[in-house]
Write an enzyme that holds these catalytic residues in place. Structure first.
Site, mmCIF file in Angstrom:
data_model
loop_
_atom_site.group_PDB
_atom_site.id
_atom_site.type_symbol
_atom_site.label_atom_id
_atom_site.label_comp_id
_atom_site.label_asym_id
_atom_site.label_seq_id
_atom_site.Cartn_x
_atom_site.Cartn_y
_atom_site.Cartn_z
ATOM 1 N N ILE A 122 0.905 -1.157 0.000
ATOM 2 C CA ILE A 122 0.000 0.000 0.000
ATOM 3 C C ILE A 122 0.944 1.207 0.000
ATOM 4 C CG2 ILE A 122 -1.771 1.309 1.229
ATOM 5 C CD1 ILE A 122 -2.841 -1.307 2.360
ATOM 6 N N PRO A 123 1.090 1.859 -1.154
ATOM 7 C CA PRO A 123 2.217 2.776 -1.378
ATOM 8 C C PRO A 123 2.095 4.176 -0.772
ATOM 9 C CG PRO A 123 0.849 2.698 -3.322
ATOM 10 C CD PRO A 123 0.255 1.714 -2.349
ATOM 11 N N CYS A 124 2.105 4.260 0.551
ATOM 12 C CA CYS A 124 2.049 5.574 1.202
ATOM 13 C C CYS A 124 3.318 6.380 0.945
ATOM 14 C CB CYS A 124 1.763 5.450 2.691
ATOM 15 S SG CYS A 124 2.990 4.500 3.592
ATOM 16 N N HIS A 125 4.388 5.716 0.499
ATOM 17 C CA HIS A 125 5.620 6.447 0.169
ATOM 18 C C HIS A 125 5.423 7.362 -1.039
ATOM 19 C CE1 HIS A 125 5.818 2.729 -2.241
ATOM 20 N NE2 HIS A 125 6.495 3.451 -3.121
#
Length: 160
Positions: A122-125
């Site tokens: 889950i690409p919160c970056h």
């Protein structure tokens, strides 16, 4: 009674702790301390380590894993929206708040991003500040920078 399985997997930017069961992955976190990596990955977590391997080798741009992150309804909505940000792209907290239908929820959205239990998948970056700054990242700003560069490497042009 279902038990969570855990594996410790070596990545180029730290040891990842992967937790899941037959209902899906619940957590992927990066650790700063040195910990022994898991020699025999539990069957239920092998697909995750395989896909992470491909991601870090640069051959995978999206994940196809059964996810089961634990959080509030609002956090689940925020995390689901993160999945819509394409590989190699970024989005601001403000844009994410607008997509969720409440521009005033920017702080709550940022807080939910910070509680994302599934690192990289889950690409919160991919969320950045409105001014383009690399704001808060649970794994450390240096890892956020590394991941964004990994997903969008600048190509060196030949001078000759």
């Amino acid at each position: 009674m279902e038990f969570n399985l855990t594996a410790y997997y070596k990545t180029p930017i730290g040891i990842a702790k992967i937790v899941g069961d037959k209902n899906g992955l619940q957590a992927i976190t990066v650790l700063d301390e040195a910990i022994e990596i898991t020699e025999e990955i539990p069957e239920i977590l092998k697909d995750c380590t395989q896909q992470l391997d491909e991601y870090f080798k640069g051959t995978r741009t999206s994940f196809d894993l059964k996810l089961n992150p634990q959080g509030t309804d609002f956090q689940q909505k925020v995390w689901a929206e993160l999945l819509n940000i394409p590989f190699g792209k970024t989005c601001t907290y403000l844009e994410q708040s607008k997509k969720l239908g409440n521009v005033k929820a920017i702080r709550a959205v940022a807080s939910a991003n910070g509680k994302n239990p599934l690192w990289i998948v889950i690409p919160c970056h991919r969320i950045i500040g409105s001014d383009g700054s690399l704001t808060g990242y649970a794994g450390g700003i240096w890892r956020k920078k590394w991941l964004l560069k990994h997903e969008n490497p600048s190509t060196q042009q030949s001078l000759f």
